[in-house]
Design a protein around this motif. Structure first.
Motif, short mmCIF file in Angstrom:
data_model
loop_
_atom_site.label_atom_id
_atom_site.label_comp_id
_atom_site.label_asym_id
_atom_site.label_seq_id
_atom_site.Cartn_x
_atom_site.Cartn_y
_atom_site.Cartn_z
N ALA A 106 -14.51 -16.50 1.26
CA ALA A 106 -14.29 -17.34 2.33
C ALA A 106 -15.72 -18.46 2.35
O ALA A 106 -16.90 -17.66 2.96
CB ALA A 106 -14.22 -17.64 3.72
N GLY A 107 -16.04 -20.07 2.09
CA GLY A 107 -16.72 -20.83 2.36
C GLY A 107 -16.17 -22.00 1.78
O GLY A 107 -15.57 -22.01 1.15
N THR A 118 -7.69 -13.81 3.67
CA THR A 118 -7.47 -14.33 4.07
C THR A 118 -6.21 -15.12 2.64
O THR A 118 -7.00 -14.99 2.36
CB THR A 118 -7.24 -15.61 4.24
N LEU A 150 -13.23 -23.02 7.24
CA LEU A 150 -13.87 -22.72 5.78
C LEU A 150 -12.60 -22.17 4.31
O LEU A 150 -12.74 -21.93 3.09
CB LEU A 150 -14.41 -21.21 5.81
N THR A 151 -11.52 -21.95 4.87
CA THR A 151 -10.41 -22.17 4.77
C THR A 151 -9.18 -22.76 4.33
O THR A 151 -8.02 -22.41 3.67
CB THR A 151 -9.75 -20.68 4.66
N LEU A 179 -9.59 -15.31 -0.12
CA LEU A 179 -10.31 -15.30 0.53
C LEU A 179 -10.76 -14.30 1.19
O LEU A 179 -10.22 -13.91 2.96
CB LEU A 179 -11.21 -16.98 0.92
N ARG A 180 -12.53 -13.96 1.31
CA ARG A 180 -12.96 -12.52 1.74
C ARG A 180 -13.67 -13.17 2.89
O ARG A 180 -14.10 -13.98 3.20
CB ARG A 180 -13.94 -11.47 1.10
N ILE A 181 -12.89 -12.60 4.01
CA ILE A 181 -13.86 -13.08 5.25
C ILE A 181 -14.62 -12.26 6.32
O ILE A 181 -16.10 -11.95 6.79
CB ILE A 181 -12.81 -13.35 6.62
N PHE A 197 -7.73 -15.74 12.06
CA PHE A 197 -9.13 -14.65 11.71
C PHE A 197 -8.50 -13.70 12.73
O PHE A 197 -7.70 -12.64 12.53
CB PHE A 197 -9.79 -14.93 12.05
N THR A 254 -17.67 -11.05 10.94
CA THR A 254 -17.34 -11.86 9.62
C THR A 254 -18.21 -11.22 8.86
O THR A 254 -19.21 -11.25 9.35
CB THR A 254 -16.62 -12.73 9.43
N SER A 255 -18.11 -11.13 7.36
CA SER A 255 -19.21 -10.90 6.22
C SER A 255 -19.89 -12.64 5.94
O SER A 255 -19.96 -12.75 5.14
CB SER A 255 -18.30 -10.13 5.63
N LEU A 256 -19.36 -13.79 6.08
CA LEU A 256 -19.72 -15.01 6.13
C LEU A 256 -21.12 -15.66 6.18
O LEU A 256 -22.10 -14.98 6.61
CB LEU A 256 -19.54 -16.19 6.38
#
Lengths: 412, 204
Positions: free
Chosen positions: A176-177, A206, B202-203, A198-200, B128, B35-37
């Motif tokens: 995600a970005g 998601t 972001l999504t 999309l990896r969060i 989330f 998160t891993s953001l």
């Protein structure tokens, strides 16, 4: 004296008779010239077919139709020496192909002699005028009806309009970005149906769209935007080799799991510009660079198995969209659509268009060879045999003269 | 990382845009925690009429005082949302009769369109963390401060299914305006909905 005159008249009569017979059975080398005055070429071809001739010189003021070219080629194959000449005919070629995109536009490619002015038309009328060049230029048409033609001074290339192709879904795999968000947005705005994963967080992603397996029955292309796609690398490789398309952007292009299919790998060096990105390195031998900044490759493509792959160093295209310029979103949309269209899987049967007369001058040259130098105005090609009416009149006059002379021989 | 998320607080010419200075660090902490953001360690403050606003597609606005945008701010922020930017505005007064609410809703209607109620089943509540009952109540609502109401819904300007402007009367600015270190004293992290807002931006 009378006797000599009678012998002379007999000689003239016999000569005229002989020439008349010769006119009927003479070889084609002594045929009169054939001009393409519509009915003239057709008639000449009919005559040449019915009575085999030795040579045929065709003078044209426009390119003969495909039917007439084939006919001439058949006559030549039957043993007649066929040559053609005429005014300079500009070589023009036209082709249409569907663009693999939701909008269903048609790409028309036009080639011709340098600076030849070509009128582009379809069945409904003129569309545009373009300057043709030896390297084909292209136009994207939203609609075209029936066929597309390119005409220039006696040459008219015609090709049927290619059927628009049915594109399938696009799958975006990334973290995600902003990049993934705006790539999805751009493609959706362009009409693509986009699924996204999309990896969060570790184990958390998601999802947008159904959870289909990655195959060519469902997806036209997959877009990998970063290293988050590593677990899917094997599936992407299988998909591409089966005919699918892939865009590997930024860090995704240097994932070890995608190394076999990637045309190049993004290096560490970054370039600035409307689209900031990483320079591509480790270009494979069969990779084709599609975009550079100076000498630095930024986008490259190659085939892998039955599919196509693009590596793009641009990893922050969203910044080009988030400019204040009014056209920024449209440019971002166009750029991504073009990238995806270049690799998108399209069933081959849908993309074919056949028929038409796409390159008439080239086809004429292929069928009959290059234009004869014994062209228009060459007296050498003309027959020296007088016309039939003149021969017949001479025959009749000399015969009558000889008969009359003999009948009145005792009166003098 | 070049594409990391940078928390952006918007600075506008009127009012007290800087009234909740710890919200940024608190939400950054939560995003990094859960998160891993890729997230920048510090946030930025950007004037709403600045071209730099376009570098941050999510902007947070708050305040107690009248909320008015200058013509330059209005033009800039409109273009910003037209390109995909999202604006999160929180009423720091938690008061539907308060001056911030009145002026902010007017300004939103003038700049974009009137706010509409966001259903509690909207994706932002499951982006989330799961919030089955809609926006989480704040301690200010539960304690009866401000307008003495628990606001069951957020409001938004939605365009093509995407939230362009998210508006809250719940005073998350007060709720989240503390040092992240103090989260250890809470049984439930009250910034989790802030993570949802960022993940949604972001999504979506």
């Amino acid at each position: 004296m009378r006797s000599r005159a009678e012998w002379a008249l007999r000689a003239v009569t016999l000569t005229a008779l002989a020439l008349l017979i010769w006119t009927v059975v003479r070889p084609a080398a002594l045929q009169p010239r054939i001009s393409d005055a519509r009915g003239g070429l057709e008639t000449a071809l009919v005559n040449a077919t019915r009575r085999p001739v030795a040579a045929l010189d065709v003078v044209v003021d426009s390119v003969p139709t495909a039917l007439h070219r084939d006919w001439l080629a058949a006559i030549r194959a039957a043993g007649t020496k066929v040559s053609w000449s005429g005014r300079a005919l500009p070589p023009v070629a036209v082709a249409t192909s569907p663009v693999a995109e939701p909008e269903g536009r048609i790409r028309v490619s036009i080639a011709g002699g340098d600076s030849t002015e070509v009128v582009l038309s379809d069945q409904l009328g003129a569309i545009d005028t373009v300057q043709a060049r030896a390297i084909p230029s292209s136009r994207l048409l939203r609609t075209a009806t029936g066929w597309v033609s390119a005409s220039a001074r006696g040459s008219r290339a015609v090709t049927p309009v290619a059927n628009p192709v049915q594109v399938r879904r696009i799958l975006v795999l990334a973290s995600a970005g902003w990049e993934s968000k705006f790539v999805v947005a751009a493609l959706e705005e362009a009409g693509w149906t986009v699924d996204a994963r999309l990896r969060i967080a570790p184990g958390v992603e998601t999802r947008q769209g159904p959870d289909y397996p990655l195959d060519t029955a469902r997806y036209s292309a997959v877009i990998a935007l970063d290293a988050a796609v590593a677990p899917s690398a094997g599936a992407i490789e299988r998909y591409v080799n089966a005919g699918g398309g892939a865009v590997l952007a930024g860090p995704a292009s240097r994932l070890p799991g995608l190394a076999r299919i990637a045309p190049a790998a993004a290096a560490a060096r970054r370039v600035a510009g409307p689209r900031t990105g990483l320079v591509l390195g480790a270009l494979k031998d069969d990779a084709v660079v599609l975009e550079r900044q100076g000498a630095l490759p930024l986008v490259a493509a190659r085939r892998s198995g039955a599919g196509r792959v693009i590596a793009s160093g641009y990893d922050e295209t969203w910044r080009s969209r988030m400019r204040r310029a009014a056209e920024a979103p449209a440019e971002h949309r166009e750029w991504w659509t073009a990238l995806v269209s270049a690799v998108a899987f399209v069933p081959t049967a849908d993309a074919r268009a056949s028929g038409g007369d796409a390159a008439p001058v080239a086809a004429l040259t292929a069928a009959l060879g290059p234009q004869s130098r014994m062209g228009a105005g060459s007296a050498g090609a003309r027959s020296r045999v007088p016309p039939v009416w003149m021969l017949f009149g001479t025959l009749l006059a000399s015969l009558l003269g000889e008969v009359v002379s003999r009948r009145y021989r005792g009166l003098a | 990382m070049v594409s990391e998320f940078v928390f952006c607080t918007g600075q506008y010419a009127s009012g007290d845009w800087e009234s909740a200075p710890l919200v940024a660090s608190n939400l950054i902490d939560s995003v990094a925690r859960y998160t891993s953001l890729d997230v920048a360690a510090t946030g930025v403050t950007v004037p709403l009429d600045s071209p730099r606003l376009f570098e941050h597609p999510l902007v947070y606005l708050t305040g107690h005082l009248p909320f008015r945008l200058s013509a330059a701010e209005r033009t800039n922020v409109k273009a910003y949302t037209d390109r995909g930017g999202m604006v999160f505005i929180d009423d720091h007064n938690h008061d539907v009769g308060g001056i911030f609410h009145k002026t902010a809703t007017e300004e939103i209607a003038r700049t974009w369109s009137p706010l509409s109620q966001l259903p509690n089943t909207h994706r932002i509540y499951s982006a989330f963390f799961e919030f089955d009952e809609g926006p989480p109540a704040t301690s200010h609502e539960l304690n009866g401060w401000g307008d003495n109401l628990i606001h069951p819904h957020l409001s938004a300007v939605v365009r093509d299914g995407r939230i362009v402007v998210l508006y809250s009367n719940k005073d998350y600015s007060s709720e989240w305006n503390y040092h992240p270190e103090n989260k250890k004293f809470s049984s439930v992290d009250n910034t989790r909905f802030g993570v949802n807002i960022i993940v949604y931006a972001l999504t979506s």
